[in-house]
Design an enzyme around this catalytic site. Structure first.
Site, PDB file in Angstrom:
ATOM      1  N   ASN A 183       0.872  -1.178   0.000  1.00  0.00           N
ATOM      2  CA  ASN A 183       0.000   0.000   0.000  1.00  0.00           C
ATOM      3  C   ASN A 183       0.913   1.234   0.000  1.00  0.00           C
ATOM      4  OD1 ASN A 183      -1.808   2.025   0.429  1.00  0.00           O
ATOM      5  ND2 ASN A 183      -2.507   1.320   2.439  1.00  0.00           N
ATOM      6  N   TRP A 184       1.023   1.847  -1.168  1.00  0.00           N
ATOM      7  CA  TRP A 184       1.944   2.990  -1.306  1.00  0.00           C
ATOM      8  C   TRP A 184       1.374   4.277  -0.709  1.00  0.00           C
ATOM      9  CZ3 TRP A 184       4.171   2.416  -7.016  1.00  0.00           C
ATOM     10  CH2 TRP A 184       5.072   1.340  -7.030  1.00  0.00           C
ATOM     11  N   LYS A 185       0.111   4.251  -0.328  1.00  0.00           N
ATOM     12  CA  LYS A 185      -0.538   5.432   0.257  1.00  0.00           C
ATOM     13  C   LYS A 185      -0.272   6.658  -0.633  1.00  0.00           C
ATOM     14  CE  LYS A 185      -0.332   3.171   4.699  1.00  0.00           C
ATOM     15  NZ  LYS A 185      -0.189   3.240   6.156  1.00  0.00           N
ATOM     16  N   HIS A 240      -9.775   1.266   4.964  1.00  0.00           N
ATOM     17  CA  HIS A 240      -8.460   1.441   5.579  1.00  0.00           C
ATOM     18  C   HIS A 240      -8.586   2.403   6.766  1.00  0.00           C
ATOM     19  CE1 HIS A 240      -4.297   2.513   6.255  1.00  0.00           C
ATOM     20  NE2 HIS A 240      -3.998   1.382   5.644  1.00  0.00           N
ATOM     21  N   GLU A 279      -6.847   4.753   7.750  1.00  0.00           N
ATOM     22  CA  GLU A 279      -6.615   6.176   7.437  1.00  0.00           C
ATOM     23  C   GLU A 279      -7.848   6.801   6.799  1.00  0.00           C
ATOM     24  OE1 GLU A 279      -2.906   5.452   5.415  1.00  0.00           O
ATOM     25  OE2 GLU A 279      -2.054   4.880   7.348  1.00  0.00           O
ATOM     26  N   GLU A 328      -5.615  -4.624  10.661  1.00  0.00           N
ATOM     27  CA  GLU A 328      -4.570  -3.625  10.854  1.00  0.00           C
ATOM     28  C   GLU A 328      -4.853  -2.847  12.135  1.00  0.00           C
ATOM     29  OE1 GLU A 328      -2.527  -2.515   6.891  1.00  0.00           O
ATOM     30  OE2 GLU A 328      -4.366  -1.356   6.987  1.00  0.00           O
ATOM     31  N   GLY A 332       2.420   2.412  10.854  1.00  0.00           N
ATOM     32  CA  GLY A 332       3.392   3.489  10.695  1.00  0.00           C
ATOM     33  C   GLY A 332       4.111   3.860  11.983  1.00  0.00           C
ATOM     34  N   SER A 391       3.343  -2.066  10.493  1.00  0.00           N
ATOM     35  CA  SER A 391       4.792  -2.148  10.731  1.00  0.00           C
ATOM     36  C   SER A 391       5.400  -3.493  10.326  1.00  0.00           C
ATOM     37  CB  SER A 391       5.117  -1.817  12.188  1.00  0.00           C
ATOM     38  OG  SER A 391       4.731  -0.474  12.459  1.00  0.00           O
ATOM     39  N   GLY A 440       2.822  -0.957   4.421  1.00  0.00           N
ATOM     40  CA  GLY A 440       2.881   0.459   4.079  1.00  0.00           C
ATOM     41  C   GLY A 440       4.324   0.891   3.864  1.00  0.00           C
ATOM     42  N   GLY A 441       4.918   1.487   4.898  1.00  0.00           N
ATOM     43  CA  GLY A 441       6.245   2.086   4.794  1.00  0.00           C
ATOM     44  C   GLY A 441       7.294   1.215   4.123  1.00  0.00           C
TER      45      GLY A 441
HETATM   46  P1  13P Z   1       2.893   0.487   7.835  1.00  0.00           P
HETATM   47  O1  13P Z   1       3.421  -0.789   7.239  1.00  0.00           O
HETATM   48  O2  13P Z   1       3.636   1.707   7.382  1.00  0.00           O
HETATM   49  O3  13P Z   1       2.756   0.369   9.316  1.00  0.00           O
HETATM   50  O4  13P Z   1       1.399   0.667   7.254  1.00  0.00           O
HETATM   51  C1  13P Z   1       0.497  -0.368   7.339  1.00  0.00           C
HETATM   52  C2  13P Z   1      -0.687  -0.054   6.517  1.00  0.00           C
HETATM   53  O5  13P Z   1      -1.454   0.842   6.825  1.00  0.00           O
HETATM   54  C3  13P Z   1      -0.904  -0.827   5.286  1.00  0.00           C
HETATM   55  O6  13P Z   1      -2.157  -0.572   4.736  1.00  0.00           O
END
Ligand code: 13P
Length: 252
Positions: free
Chosen positions: A8-10, A97, A99, A171, A177, A216, A237-238
């Site tokens: 997930n590149w956000k 999600h 977010e 999640e 994050g 994470s 994510g990250g």
């Molecule tokens: P991180 O891997 O940066 O914690 O993000 C997780 C996430 O929200 C994937 O959708």
């Protein structure tokens, strides 16, 4: 069941960054992805076409969208429809999600509408759920996950469009994050709970529905996480933003 490794590149990556990252990923992964693994890339809307072109015809790679608006077309300024995503080669999309829920105020009802609508349009939907730290500290994990699952999945529309494909992503909000991964026993407990609820809500497909963990995920914790009961993939994510770390996760 196959294992889904999702990036997930956000809100990251211009087209040129997306292009070089995906080329690097292809170099590292093409030909070495195990047969039972699928690599899913979820770029921002603006890089979907770039990634779509790069992975088209490549075995083991799929494309998805992070969000959409649940309508065919119309006066919805700023929004993108499932048809537009399918047209770009997306097979998958996220709904709910954390977010979207927390920064953009998406309600359980809107998440449920997106989930049902996306399935009806033929997208494989990944429903994201998870509790906040306060909810966990108040001992409300079961209550929150059950509410999120029931409000999205307990619907005739969902049951009749399930053939499009459904996956879940657990999640925990406090692990996203933050570098703080949930403990294996917490992940195991939450995933078991999700499986149990799925058996009640969607008995025909519960045992075939992948449940991903997100929060994470890094190269050095991937194999442990993937080894936990009822973990059928990861949503990253990250650590998905660099080809080095994401390819290590994909093979981990
Ligand atoms: P991180 O891997 O940066 O914690 O993000 C997780 C996430 O929200 C994937 O959708």
């Amino acid at each position: 069941m196959h294992t889904l490794i999702a990036a997930n590149w956000k809100m990251h990556m211009t087209r040129s960054q997306a292009s070089s990252t995906v080329q690097e990923l292809l170099q590292k992964l093409e030909g070495s992805i195990p047969a039972n693994r699928e690599i899913l890339i979820l770029p921002p809307f603006t890089s979907l076409e770039t990634v779509s072109g790069a992975i088209s015809g490549k075995n083991g790679f799929s494309l998805g969208a992070q969000d959409f608006y649940p309508a065919e077309e119309g006066a919805y300024t700023g929004e993108v429809s499932p048809e537009m995503l399918l047209d770009l080669g997306c097979g998958y999309a996220l709904a709910g999600h954390s977010e979207r829920r927390h920064f953009f105020g998406e309600s359980d009802d809107l998440v449920g509408e997106k989930l049902a609508y996306g399935l009806e349009k033929g997208l494989h939907m990944i429903l994201c759920i998870g509790e906040t730290l306060t909810e966990r500290n108040q001992g409300r994990v079961r209550e929150v996950l059950t509410r999120q699952l029931h409000s999205a999945l307990d619907s005739e529309r969902v049951r009749s469009a399930l053939r499009s494909g459904l996956s879940l992503a657990y999640e925990p909000v406090w692990a996203i994050g933050t570098g703080e991964v949930a403990r294996p026993e917490d992940i195991e407990e939450a995933h078991a709970l999700v499986r149990e609820e799925l058996r009640t809500l969607l008995p025909q497909s519960a045992d075939r529905t992948a449940i991903l963990y997100g929060g994470s995920v890094k190269p050095d914790n991937t194999s442990q996480i993937l080894g936990i009961d009822n973990v059928n993939g990861v949503l990253v994510g990250g650590a998905s933003l660099k080809a080095d770390s994401f390819s290590a996760i994909a093979l981990g």
